[in-house]
Design a protein around this motif. Structure first.
Motif, mmCIF file in Angstrom:
data_model
loop_
_atom_site.group_PDB
_atom_site.id
_atom_site.type_symbol
_atom_site.label_atom_id
_atom_site.label_comp_id
_atom_site.label_asym_id
_atom_site.label_seq_id
_atom_site.Cartn_x
_atom_site.Cartn_y
_atom_site.Cartn_z
ATOM 1 N N LEU A 65 0.533 -1.217 -0.329
ATOM 2 C CA LEU A 65 -0.434 0.449 -0.525
ATOM 3 C C LEU A 65 0.703 1.478 0.088
ATOM 4 O O LEU A 65 2.246 1.337 0.507
ATOM 5 C CB LEU A 65 -0.930 0.029 1.175
ATOM 6 C CG LEU A 65 -2.453 -1.172 1.077
ATOM 7 C CD1 LEU A 65 -2.941 -0.801 1.982
ATOM 8 C CD2 LEU A 65 -2.955 -0.226 -0.112
ATOM 9 N N ARG A 66 0.074 2.497 -0.330
ATOM 10 C CA ARG A 66 1.360 3.405 -0.576
ATOM 11 C C ARG A 66 -0.260 4.543 -0.922
ATOM 12 O O ARG A 66 -1.279 4.622 -1.432
ATOM 13 C CB ARG A 66 1.438 3.832 -2.359
ATOM 14 C CG ARG A 66 2.842 2.797 -2.721
ATOM 15 C CD ARG A 66 4.000 2.590 -1.298
ATOM 16 N NE ARG A 66 5.042 2.037 -2.615
ATOM 17 C CZ ARG A 66 5.698 1.113 -1.452
ATOM 18 N NH1 ARG A 66 4.308 0.667 -0.336
ATOM 19 N NH2 ARG A 66 6.762 -0.131 -1.990
ATOM 20 N N VAL A 67 0.612 5.788 -0.192
ATOM 21 C CA VAL A 67 -0.324 7.016 0.334
ATOM 22 C C VAL A 67 0.162 8.386 -0.215
ATOM 23 O O VAL A 67 1.239 8.356 0.058
ATOM 24 C CB VAL A 67 -0.977 6.721 1.966
ATOM 25 C CG1 VAL A 67 -1.693 8.144 1.905
ATOM 26 C CG2 VAL A 67 -2.199 5.935 2.492
ATOM 27 N N ASP A 68 -0.167 8.842 -1.322
ATOM 28 C CA ASP A 68 0.531 9.792 -2.547
ATOM 29 C C ASP A 68 1.549 9.036 -2.363
ATOM 30 O O ASP A 68 2.659 10.066 -1.823
ATOM 31 C CB ASP A 68 0.642 10.778 -0.723
ATOM 32 C CG ASP A 68 -0.563 11.310 -0.551
ATOM 33 O OD1 ASP A 68 -2.339 11.547 -1.779
ATOM 34 O OD2 ASP A 68 -0.734 11.799 0.665
ATOM 35 N N GLY A 69 1.997 7.640 -2.641
ATOM 36 C CA GLY A 69 3.250 7.548 -3.313
ATOM 37 C C GLY A 69 4.307 7.190 -2.170
ATOM 38 O O GLY A 69 5.195 6.078 -2.141
ATOM 39 N N GLU A 70 3.364 7.124 -0.826
ATOM 40 C CA GLU A 70 5.004 6.893 0.189
ATOM 41 C C GLU A 70 4.131 5.288 0.932
ATOM 42 O O GLU A 70 3.295 5.565 1.053
ATOM 43 C CB GLU A 70 4.707 7.907 0.890
ATOM 44 C CG GLU A 70 5.200 9.113 0.756
ATOM 45 C CD GLU A 70 6.995 9.544 0.443
ATOM 46 O OE1 GLU A 70 7.123 8.963 1.129
ATOM 47 O OE2 GLU A 70 7.105 10.396 -0.648
ATOM 48 N N PRO A 71 5.226 4.451 1.132
ATOM 49 C CA PRO A 71 5.006 3.614 1.917
ATOM 50 C C PRO A 71 4.698 4.063 3.061
ATOM 51 O O PRO A 71 3.838 4.984 4.136
ATOM 52 C CB PRO A 71 6.402 3.486 2.656
ATOM 53 C CG PRO A 71 7.368 3.377 1.491
ATOM 54 C CD PRO A 71 6.924 4.901 0.675
ATOM 55 N N LEU A 72 3.225 2.873 3.539
ATOM 56 C CA LEU A 72 2.231 3.597 4.841
ATOM 57 C C LEU A 72 2.972 3.470 6.200
ATOM 58 O O LEU A 72 4.601 2.898 6.272
ATOM 59 C CB LEU A 72 1.652 1.937 5.005
ATOM 60 C CG LEU A 72 0.372 1.956 3.809
ATOM 61 C CD1 LEU A 72 -0.979 0.932 4.955
ATOM 62 C CD2 LEU A 72 -0.847 3.251 4.047
ATOM 63 N N ASP A 73 3.211 4.026 7.595
ATOM 64 C CA ASP A 73 3.566 4.074 8.404
ATOM 65 C C ASP A 73 3.305 2.374 9.167
ATOM 66 O O ASP A 73 3.237 1.527 8.995
ATOM 67 C CB ASP A 73 2.600 4.747 9.301
ATOM 68 C CG ASP A 73 2.974 6.228 9.065
ATOM 69 O OD1 ASP A 73 3.520 6.634 8.676
ATOM 70 O OD2 ASP A 73 1.942 6.876 10.119
ATOM 71 N N PRO A 74 4.199 1.984 9.985
ATOM 72 C CA PRO A 74 4.947 0.389 10.665
ATOM 73 C C PRO A 74 2.971 0.431 10.579
ATOM 74 O O PRO A 74 2.281 0.523 11.306
ATOM 75 C CB PRO A 74 5.682 0.764 11.885
ATOM 76 C CG PRO A 74 6.320 2.343 11.415
ATOM 77 C CD PRO A 74 5.250 3.042 11.104
ATOM 78 N N ALA A 75 3.043 -1.216 10.557
ATOM 79 C CA ALA A 75 2.063 -1.837 10.727
ATOM 80 C C ALA A 75 1.424 -2.028 12.307
ATOM 81 O O ALA A 75 2.776 -1.760 13.246
ATOM 82 C CB ALA A 75 2.103 -3.481 10.167
ATOM 83 N N PRO A 76 0.308 -2.540 13.010
ATOM 84 C CA PRO A 76 0.175 -2.722 14.278
ATOM 85 C C PRO A 76 1.214 -3.767 15.173
ATOM 86 O O PRO A 76 1.313 -4.450 13.724
ATOM 87 C CB PRO A 76 -1.559 -3.425 13.949
ATOM 88 C CG PRO A 76 -2.435 -2.137 12.752
ATOM 89 C CD PRO A 76 -0.718 -2.869 11.966
ATOM 90 N N GLY A 77 1.559 -3.144 16.217
ATOM 91 C CA GLY A 77 2.156 -4.432 16.461
ATOM 92 C C GLY A 77 3.263 -3.780 17.509
ATOM 93 O O GLY A 77 4.034 -4.561 17.299
ATOM 94 N N LEU A 78 3.165 -2.034 16.523
ATOM 95 C CA LEU A 78 4.513 -1.472 16.790
ATOM 96 C C LEU A 78 4.776 -1.400 18.281
ATOM 97 O O LEU A 78 4.451 -1.536 19.028
ATOM 98 C CB LEU A 78 4.419 -0.138 16.813
ATOM 99 C CG LEU A 78 5.083 1.032 15.917
ATOM 100 C CD1 LEU A 78 5.803 0.345 15.165
ATOM 101 C CD2 LEU A 78 4.362 2.362 15.663
ATOM 102 N N LEU A 79 6.255 -1.658 17.924
ATOM 103 C CA LEU A 79 7.244 -1.083 19.619
ATOM 104 C C LEU A 79 8.583 -0.381 19.629
ATOM 105 O O LEU A 79 8.848 -0.120 18.627
ATOM 106 C CB LEU A 79 7.650 -2.222 20.535
ATOM 107 C CG LEU A 79 8.690 -2.670 21.385
ATOM 108 C CD1 LEU A 79 7.706 -2.316 22.371
ATOM 109 C CD2 LEU A 79 9.735 -4.000 21.971
ATOM 110 N N VAL A 80 8.154 0.727 20.267
ATOM 111 C CA VAL A 80 9.063 2.191 19.750
ATOM 112 C C VAL A 80 10.134 2.559 20.825
ATOM 113 O O VAL A 80 9.400 1.764 22.194
ATOM 114 C CB VAL A 80 8.407 3.309 19.480
ATOM 115 C CG1 VAL A 80 9.555 4.981 19.205
ATOM 116 C CG2 VAL A 80 7.695 2.997 18.128
ATOM 117 N N MET A 81 11.455 1.994 20.254
ATOM 118 C CA MET A 81 12.349 2.415 21.994
ATOM 119 C C MET A 81 12.230 4.230 21.186
ATOM 120 O O MET A 81 13.111 4.748 20.367
ATOM 121 C CB MET A 81 13.280 1.948 21.871
ATOM 122 C CG MET A 81 14.752 2.697 22.721
ATOM 123 S SD MET A 81 16.339 1.442 23.111
ATOM 124 C CE MET A 81 17.117 1.859 21.916
#
Length: 233
Positions: free
Chosen positions: A46-62
């Motif tokens: 998937l692309r939005v305005d030509g850009e890849p999507l943000d990370p999928a659900p299940g995200l873990l950020v430090m």
């Protein structure tokens, strides 16, 4: 899950707004072909305005949290979410902090939209230690390590003694403290209980995971290897 709901849950807008994006041809696949709301879901394509999507659900950020930021979505002033991409604040399920660091404490902060993972990290059963570096107003007396390791230290207004904690003196006014629980303002209250005051506090490690050179105010997404490192004894 339908594409409209999926993109709305990633923070791209309300369902009505996302539906309009489809009608405007802004949602495409990786080859640029316009997609429709009832097309199959393939996150990586998937692309939005030509850009890849943000990370999928299940995200873990430090996040390397600077002092002066609050672990909240609603408080006034600077929030840890201000350091992340704006859509991250709009995700559903919410990208939540895993525990909290108070406004004046810097260091390692985890955020996730995975409720099961969040509860696993904070559960006492996981036995994840937390390491803090404390800068003190007064010199260490020399008996703090014994007191903190005793398992008998009671904090004001608490009914249960603290679990044993480790203390390493780096220099007379700098100590490294390893905790195995997470009570409210625990490190600051522990040093207050032995007549000292914490002037600066930094969390450097959770479980087997450290900041690994991540600059203050920066973040990255943790992969499977990082998650395994987190839960190492």
């Amino acid at each position: 899950m339908k594409l409209v709901k999926y993109l709305a849950n990633l923070g791209y807008g309300s369902r009505k707004q996302v539906a309009l994006m489809f009608r405007e041809g802004r949602i495409t696949d990786a080859q640029g072909e316009v997609l429709y709301a009832d097309d199959p879901l393939d996150h990586d394509d998937l692309r939005v305005d030509g850009e890849p999507l943000d990370p999928a659900p299940g995200l873990l950020v430090m996040l390397h949290k600077p002092a002066g930021y609050t672990c909240s979505t609603k408080d006034r002033g600077r929030l840890v979410y201000d350091l992340l991409p704006p859509r991250f604040r709009l995700r559903s399920p919410l990208l939540s902090t895993v525990g909290r660091l108070d406004r004046d404490t810097s260091g390692l902060l985890l955020l996730t939209d995975d409720g099961v993972l969040l509860h696993r990290i904070v559960s006492p059963k996981s036995k994840l230690s937390k390491v803090y570096e404390a800068t003190l107003a007064n010199d260490l007396r020399g008996d703090e390590a014994e007191i903190f390791a005793s398992g008998e230290l009671m904090l004001e207004s608490e009914k249960m003694p603290l679990l044993p904690a480790g203390l390493e003196a780096i220099d007379p006014r700098h100590a490294r403290l390893t905790l195995h629980e997470g009570r409210y303002h625990q490190v600051r209250r522990m040093f207050a209980a032995v007549g000292n005051h914490v002037e600066a506090l930094h969390r450097s490690r959770i479980g087997g995971l450290g900041l690994a050179g991540l600059p203050s105010g920066e973040w990255w997404i943790l992969g499977d290897g990082d998650r395994a490192e987190l839960f190492k004894a």
